[in-house]
Scaffold this active site. Structure first.
Site, PDB file in Angstrom:
ATOM      1  N   GLU A 160       0.813  -1.227   0.000  1.00 40.81           N
ATOM      2  CA  GLU A 160       0.000   0.000   0.000  1.00 40.81           C
ATOM      3  C   GLU A 160       0.842   1.271   0.000  1.00 40.81           C
ATOM      4  O   GLU A 160       0.453   2.269   0.607  1.00 40.81           O
ATOM      5  CB  GLU A 160      -0.944   0.019   1.206  1.00 40.81           C
ATOM      6  CG  GLU A 160      -2.047  -1.001   1.138  1.00 40.81           C
ATOM      7  CD  GLU A 160      -3.161  -0.725   2.159  1.00 40.81           C
ATOM      8  OE1 GLU A 160      -2.864  -0.108   3.187  1.00 40.81           O
ATOM      9  OE2 GLU A 160      -4.293  -1.135   1.903  1.00 40.81           O
ATOM     10  N   GLU A 229      -7.085  -7.509  -0.513  1.00 38.25           N
ATOM     11  CA  GLU A 229      -7.595  -7.472   0.861  1.00 38.25           C
ATOM     12  C   GLU A 229      -9.076  -7.151   0.863  1.00 38.25           C
ATOM     13  O   GLU A 229      -9.468  -6.002   0.684  1.00 38.25           O
ATOM     14  CB  GLU A 229      -6.842  -6.424   1.704  1.00 38.25           C
ATOM     15  CG  GLU A 229      -5.400  -6.783   1.970  1.00 38.25           C
ATOM     16  CD  GLU A 229      -4.685  -5.758   2.868  1.00 38.25           C
ATOM     17  OE1 GLU A 229      -5.365  -5.041   3.633  1.00 38.25           O
ATOM     18  OE2 GLU A 229      -3.446  -5.690   2.769  1.00 38.25           O
TER      19      GLU A 229
HETATM   20  C1  GAL Z   1      -4.487  -2.399   5.061  1.00 38.25           C
HETATM   21  C2  GAL Z   1      -3.119  -3.035   5.214  1.00 38.25           C
HETATM   22  C3  GAL Z   1      -3.196  -4.293   6.040  1.00 38.25           C
HETATM   23  C4  GAL Z   1      -3.995  -4.042   7.290  1.00 38.25           C
HETATM   24  C5  GAL Z   1      -5.362  -3.511   6.920  1.00 38.25           C
HETATM   25  C6  GAL Z   1      -6.249  -3.194   8.102  1.00 38.25           C
HETATM   26  O1  GAL Z   1      -4.370  -1.087   4.717  1.00 38.25           O
HETATM   27  O2  GAL Z   1      -2.578  -3.334   3.959  1.00 38.25           O
HETATM   28  O3  GAL Z   1      -1.917  -4.734   6.354  1.00 38.25           O
HETATM   29  O4  GAL Z   1      -3.321  -3.139   8.082  1.00 38.25           O
HETATM   30  O5  GAL Z   1      -5.218  -2.326   6.232  1.00 38.25           O
HETATM   31  O6  GAL Z   1      -6.483  -4.319   8.841  1.00 38.25           O
END
Ligand code: GAL
Length: 807
Positions: A160, A229
């Site tokens: 990110e 994600e």
């Molecule tokens: C994203 C990040 C993850 C985790 C998630 C929130 O931005 O890539 O590693 O932190 O947010 O749980």
């Protein structure tokens, strides 16, 4: 296997792939738990597992590596492979992940002054390359990349960075290009991804992260649409309420992503697990990283989420050919209602998606009428019959309960027997003298930043100084104010050995000013400040530079003068006495004389010790730490994490029902208002011994261990709901059997799980049918038809069967 891609999907040996992956972070469970987690992931319809790699866990000190126990990356990946699943390796090595310092080792920050991580700084680049190369080599040696015959199909570099790149100006772009060049040079034979990195340098594949990614598309049009994600819930900080994200909403997001051309999706998290030891990021992230994921913190199936998604996965994977090769036609019906028809070699597959968050939509498609509930997607594998709708959940709801340790109900006393020891606190009148004798003491004319002073080897750092007051002094010989400016995360202040107050950040704000009125005495006065970290920051531009601890100024303020103590002579002492001397190790603790009498309660800085028998069986074990304040807990020498059950969440904002319709965010659908953010603490089975266990607690702020209990966690009751024409499945999800049918009604029952009630009509033998088919069984299934039950006299179709059963 050869892994390639086109603008539709990943291709394995030339065939387009639908990848349904789930994140499971190996250090957040134990190696003993991995096989069962993998099996449950596979049974849940996943075909891949994703993990980050946790640099600071593997390299706790410069060039000293640890790949043992639950840090055994190769063993973890082997478990994934043995379950027949692909693997996605997100190396980072910056990982965010609510992990301490985002995965960076603190020694890296301390390697040289003014280093900025995540830039092209030589030292940083060298170190990140050294570590990444080490991981790649390790995995190559185990033949795990797809072209080597292995199961790893994708790898990630960075994480990110695109979210914060602009904060770095031109340097940001240089850095991400350098990461891409370096990744490329590693020659792993599978594609690299960069998440949240719009227009990532070729040939990196940019991917999306978020609660929804259907509207996302990669900037370059020769790239496939990947979602790395899909947040299945959310993490929690001390003081937070419990976030929930419904099965209806997660499945809606997934279905829409695939409706609009997505082909790879990864749940973040599929199993969240536990932040053992000092691994949480933050600051202030809880020890539990449950995340409301499809597998709960302890590895139990979280129903209905797990089962509802499983049905969706099976449909999507079965349609792999059509979805990755077919031509898509979108038909817009207005009002957020959209139909997508995929067509490939004479076969069709349809999504009927209604993104209206209020109204169901009725419309006609090819001469037939369909009604799609608000905020839902229907799947029609032949474009004719709906076989799945994201808002119609047929999977049972399981209510988990904690049960007292059965081993304690025999001859053993149910109450744990506690002994205790005081943490050695400064011989306060002469703190400097004492500290100077202590190993690791740093004695300088300034206040040290906490990371720099401790290298993050402990949460605890003492700052000790003394102030000499002349007996005839008019300014300072009266009530004055001690003011401490700290960057957090917790401060305990003492003057002349007396605790004068403690403070910590609220609502996520970690820097604060502590002020307290004090009176000094003539002669030497000691000022002792204990600064405590609760997980180092893991996110944001330049997060690595965030200072922690008492960085000052520290001042004495009287009505007509101010004395700045910041450049006084300060001694710094890292760690607790009991920590440095390992009171928590069973062997070491046995050599100490613990007090059995006068068990103190509400006493700061107290070590408590007890023993307990392992609960029989295989069900996960949890400690109820209600009554304690804040501290750290060890079972047989294993640090099970920080506890802080005295930290309650907000009283407001919870509602018993959650309207999932409309965009989810982490503040929507929260529960557990006005209660401890975390009351229960996981003790993995592999930490336990058959011949008895030692539990040692360090209580930092004062609490009462008398009500601590050892429990197992398993399904307590299950609720099922099925319409006429379908099958109702009930399961206790383990060795327990259905012991009672609390409610069963086939007709038009009302209410929800826990408060079901009969409606206007029902089959008189509803309960008898359930008793006959389900009682005494671990699981059962009922065909919900008129023939299974006696006539109900209901004039409605379809009738509904609602059941609540006890396990
Ligand atoms: C994203 C990040 C993850 C985790 C998630 C929130 O931005 O890539 O590693 O932190 O947010 O749980």
């Amino acid at each position: 296997m050869e892994v390639s891609y086109n603008n539709r999907s990943l291709k394995i040996d030339g065939e387009g792939k639908i990848i349904i992956s789930g994140a499971i972070h190996y250090p957040r469970s134990t190696a003993e738990m991995w096989p069962s987690l993998m099996q449950k992931a596979k049974d849940g319809g996943l075909n891949a597992i994703e993990t980050y790699v946790f640099w600071n866990a593997h390299e706790p000190s410069y060039r000293e590596y640890d790949f043992s126990g639950n840090l055994d990356l190769v063993r973890f990946l082997t478990t994934v492979r043995d379950a027949g699943l692909y693997a996605i390796l997100r190396i980072g090595p910056y990982v965010c992940a609510e992990w301490n310092y985002g995965g960076f080792p603190v020694w890296l920050h301390n390697l040289k002054p003014n280093i900025t991580l995540r830039t092209t700084d030589d030292t940083y680049m060298d170190e990140m390359k050294t570590f990444t190369t080490k991981i790649v080599d390790m995995v190559k040696q185990a033949n795990m990349f797809a072209p080597q015959g292995g199961h790893i199909i994708l790898a990630q570099i960075e994480n990110e960075f695109g979210n914060i790149m602009s904060d770095f100006g031109d340097e940001g772009k240089e850095y991400i290009n350098a990461c891409a060049d370096f990744a490329n040079s590693l020659d792993i034979g599978v594609p690299w991804i960069m998440c949240q990195q719009q227009d990532a340098p070729s040939p990196m594949i940019e991917t999306c992260n978020g609660f929804y990614c259907d509207a996302y598309s990669p900037k370059k049009n020769d790239l496939p649409k990947f979602w790395t994600e899909n947040w299945t819930g959310w993490f929690k900080a001390w003081g937070d309420r419990q976030p929930y994200r419904t099965a209806e909403d997660v499945s809606f997001a997934v279905a829409r992503f695939f409706q609009y051309g997505g082909s790879l999706q990864n749940y973040y998290m599929y199993h969240g697990g536990t932040n053992f030891g000092r691994t949480t990021g933050g600051p202030y992230i809880t020890t539990s990283y449950d995340y409301d994921a499809p597998l709960d913190e302890y590895g139990n199936v979280n129903q209905p989420k797990w089962g509802h998604l499983k049905q969706l996965h099976e449909l999507l994977i079965a349609a792999e050919k059509i979805l990755t090769n077919g031509v898509r036609r979108d038909i817009d019906y207005g009002d957020m209602m959209g139909v997508s028809v995929y067509e490939f070699s004479g076969q069709r597959f349809c999504f009927f998606g209604n993104a209206n968050n209020q109204d169901e939509q009725t419309f006609s498609f090819e001469g037939n009428n369909f009604t799609i509930p608000a905020w839902s997607v229907s799947i029609l594998p032949d474009c004719f019959i709906e076989v799945f709708n994201t808002a119609k959940v047929n999977t049972q709801k399981s209510i988990m309960v904690k049960r007292p340790n059965e081993a304690d109900q025999g001859e053993e006393p149910f109450n744990l027997q506690w002994t205790w020891l005081p943490e050695y606190v400064e011989k306060i009148k002469k703190p400097m003298a004492h500290s100077l004798k202590t190993k690791g003491t740093k004695y300088v004319n300034k206040l040290l930043e906490q990371k720099a002073a401790t290298n993050d080897t402990s949460d605890y750092l003492w700052y000790l100084t003394s102030v000499n007051i002349n007996g005839s002094d008019k300014v300072w010989n009266k009530e004055i104010t001690l003011q401490v400016n700290t960057q957090g995360h917790v401060l305990h202040a003492f003057v002349n050995g007396q605790h004068i107050g403690s403070q910590w950040g609220k609502g996520g704000k970690y820097d604060f000013q502590f002020e307290k009125n004090i009176t000094l005495t003539a002669g030497n006065n000691s000022i002792s400040l204990l600064s405590v970290t609760v997980g180092l920051k893991n996110y944001g531009a330049y997060f690595d530079k965030t200072e922690v601890g008492v960085v000052g100024p520290v001042k004495l303020i009287s009505s007509n003068d101010t004395m700045d103590l910041s450049n006084n002579s300060w001694a710094h002492k890292v760690g607790l006495h009991g920590e440095v001397n390992e009171f928590y190790q069973v062997e070491k603790s046995n050599h100490l004389t613990w007090n059995a009498e006068n068990l103190p309660t509400n006493r700061m800085f107290t070590w408590y010790k007890t023993t307990f028998q392992s609960p029989p069986g295989e069900e996960p074990v949890v400690l109820d730490l209600m009554g304690l304040g804040k501290g750290i807990a060890w079972v047989n020498g294993n640090n099970i994490g920080r506890f802080w059950p005295s930290f309650n969440s907000d009283n407001n904002g919870c509602s018993p029902t959650c309207d999932y319709r409309g965009s989810y965010d982490s503040g929507k659908c929260v529960g557990n208002c006005g209660k401890p953010s975390q009351r229960w603490y996981h003790v993995p089975r592999s930490y336990l011994r058959n011949d008895g266990n030692t539990l040692i607690l360090f209580e930092e702020i004062g609490g009462n261990p008398s009500s601590v209990t050892v429990n197992t966690v398993a399904v307590g009751s299950v609720c099922g709901n099925a319409f006429e024409g379908s099958t109702l499945e009930l399961s206790c999800q383990g060795v327990r059997v259905i012991s009672d049918i609390k409610f069963a009604s086939f007709g038009d029952p009302i209410g929800t799980c826990g408060s079901f009630a009969t409606g206007t009509c029902q089959s008189p033998n509803s309960k008898d049918v359930l008793i006959k088919n389900c009682l005494g069984k671990q699981s059962c299934s009922i065909n919900v038809t008129e023939w299974t039950f006696e006539p109900s006299g209901c004039q409605i179709f379809p009738k509904r069967l609602a059941v609540e059963a006890i396990c």
